[in-house]
Write an enzyme that holds these catalytic residues in place. Structure first.
Site, PDB file in Angstrom:
ATOM      1  CG  ASP A 111      -2.803   1.042   1.080  1.00 16.59           C
ATOM      2  OD1 ASP A 111      -2.161   1.404   0.055  1.00 16.59           O
ATOM      3  OD2 ASP A 111      -2.520   1.486   2.022  1.00 16.59           O
ATOM      4  CG  ASP A 322      -3.683   4.713  -3.667  1.00 19.26           C
ATOM      5  OD1 ASP A 322      -2.946   3.980  -2.812  1.00 19.26           O
ATOM      6  OD2 ASP A 322      -4.711   4.350  -3.636  1.00 19.26           O
TER       7      ASP A 322
END
Length: 447
Positions: A111, A322
């Site tokens: 992440d 992201d």
């Protein structure tokens, strides 16, 4: 929440036998490793349509959570931020690693939008399903809990102290999503000749957990904060090359000395592009970029630059890159401009696709009789100092059920996110030391 308080108290009593350890960071420009990344639904028996649908729903939930974090009042409130970051924790790629001595191998969700490294630990008062056994600290000779005075404890969003034991808790709705002790442990990273064991990595050893780990056994944060793997290893460079969404070939991650675009095997690719990161004080862990405009079919779109800017008063807006979000989500005015350009340049009937709750720009395909040739417009994202020209497969999705051809972008109520679907077959380098992002087209299944 008396029930939660009782569970936390029981958890703290279980952890008192642990002892603190010292911090250590690798040094030298030669440190690094190579790792394999797997899409979370790969080899799970899902059809192509099911994999796309699952990824879209995960991305939709993640974007909603990130937007809630950006609009939290006051900005970056510790408890609110902790709740929301966990809500957003279902990522898209799993990274193989090992923890402890002797090493116990497992896969964690990579992440780039968060920092904390954590896994579920035994004894487990409340845990969720995962594909590997829970980590057992008592069976590792290198496990050490951290005291409340440790700098890593103070780096938590909401640190707790119990008899000099550093305890973390991240919230999910009204209940604890992951809570446990912050500890140091030896982690093993990399594959084959690049495998390296690194002692004293701070991580969350979770004994109270809820939610979903999306076929993984933990999380590994690659954000910009002090608790992230990037910061702790002291080699602030990593890169990844994501294979096509439906490809059976795993993707690659390169860390430290191995994170370079110089040897990218892409004979037909253009030059390496470079754009600086933008710091958002309200969300300092995330990777913001300066998106200056979008071109569709050679036509610059009439988008006010303010649409992509960070609001200096509250930190909302801006553009994030992201890895944990599937699609690209554009602030509503920018998405409206892109959609209008596609409608003007692709003269085909619109259809309601299978994923109409996320994708609302789907064209009837193949073209209705009489059959005719259709040229799809090229999409280019213009960043500060860099242009990202997207291959067709990075911005169009084929809906196998309806037969539609869908624009793989969606509108956002606040800010924009460049998702991993648009990163396919680009080698992307994050250089935190020099604060820039580089990328170059690459055959990711070959490098």
């Amino acid at each position: 929440m008396p029930g939660l308080a009782v569970l936390l108290l029981a958890l703290l009593q279980l952890l008192l036998h642990s002892t603190p350890g010292a911090a250590w960071r690798p040094n030298g420009s030669g440190f690094g490793f190579k790792a394999t990344l797997r899409q979370v639904d790969a080899n799970k028996g899902y059809t192509e349509a099911q994999r796309v649908s699952r990824a879209l729903q995960r991305g939709k939930a993640r974007v909603a959570a990130l937007q809630s974090l950006a609009t939290a009042s006051p900005p970056a409130d510790a408890i609110t931020a902790a709740r929301i970051l966990v809500l957003a924790s279902e990522g898209e790629y799993l990274m193989d690693m090992a923890i402890g001595t002797p090493p116990r191998f497992y896969s964690s969700i990579l992440d780039t939008g968060s920092d904390l490294i954590w896994t579920q630990c035994s004894p487990c008062l409340l845990c969720v399903e995962q594909p590997t056994p829970y980590f057992e600290p008592a069976k590792s000779s290198t496990y050490r809990s951290l005291p409340c005075s440790a700098s890593m404890c103070n780096a938590l969003y909401y640190p707790l102290c119990y008899q000099n034991l550093c305890v973390y808790q991240y919230f999910y709705g009204d209940a604890a999503n992951t809570a446990g002790v912050l500890a140091n442990e030896t982690f093993t990273f990399g594959t084959n000749a690049t495998r390296v064991a690194v002692p004293s990595i701070a991580f969350g050893c979770g004994n109270l957990n809820a939610g979903s780990l999306a076929n993984g056994s933990g999380m590994v944060g690659f954000g910009r904060g002090p608790l992230s793997l990037v910061s702790q290893l002291g080699s602030p460079r990593f890169s990844y090359c994501l294979t096509s969404f439906q490809s059976p070939t795993p993707s690659r991650l390169y860390f430290g000395a191995y994170a370079t675009l110089n040897s990218t095997n892409a004979s037909t690719s253009g030059p390496v592009q470079k754009t600086p990161f933008v710091v958002n004080p309200a969300l300092p862990t995330m990777y913001f970029l300066n998106l200056t405009g979008i071109t569709v079919g050679g036509v610059p779109l009439p988008i006010d630059p303010a649409v992509f800017a960070i609001n200096e008063e509250d930190g909302t807006g801006g553009v994030i890159i992201d890895s944990g979000t599937t699609l690209t989500y554009l602030a509503q005015p920018a998405y409206d401009a892109v959609r209008a350009a596609f409608l003007a340049q692709i003269r085909l009937p619109l259809v309601n696709g299978t994923w109409s709750d996320v994708l609302d720009t789907c064209f009837q395909w193949p073209p209705p009789p009489p059959r005719r040739s259709i040229t799809l417009p090229v999409v280019v994202f213009h960043f500060d100092g860099a242009d990202m020209e997207l291959p067709l497969q990075n911005y169009m999705l084929v809906d196998a059920v309806s037969g539609g051809l869908c624009l793989a972008m969606a509108p956002s109520e606040d800010g924009s996110i460049i998702g991993n679907f648009q990163h396919q077959n680009f080698h992307v380098l994050y250089d935190l030391e020099n604060s820039f992002l580089s990328f170059v087209p690459a055959p990711c299944n070959l490098i």
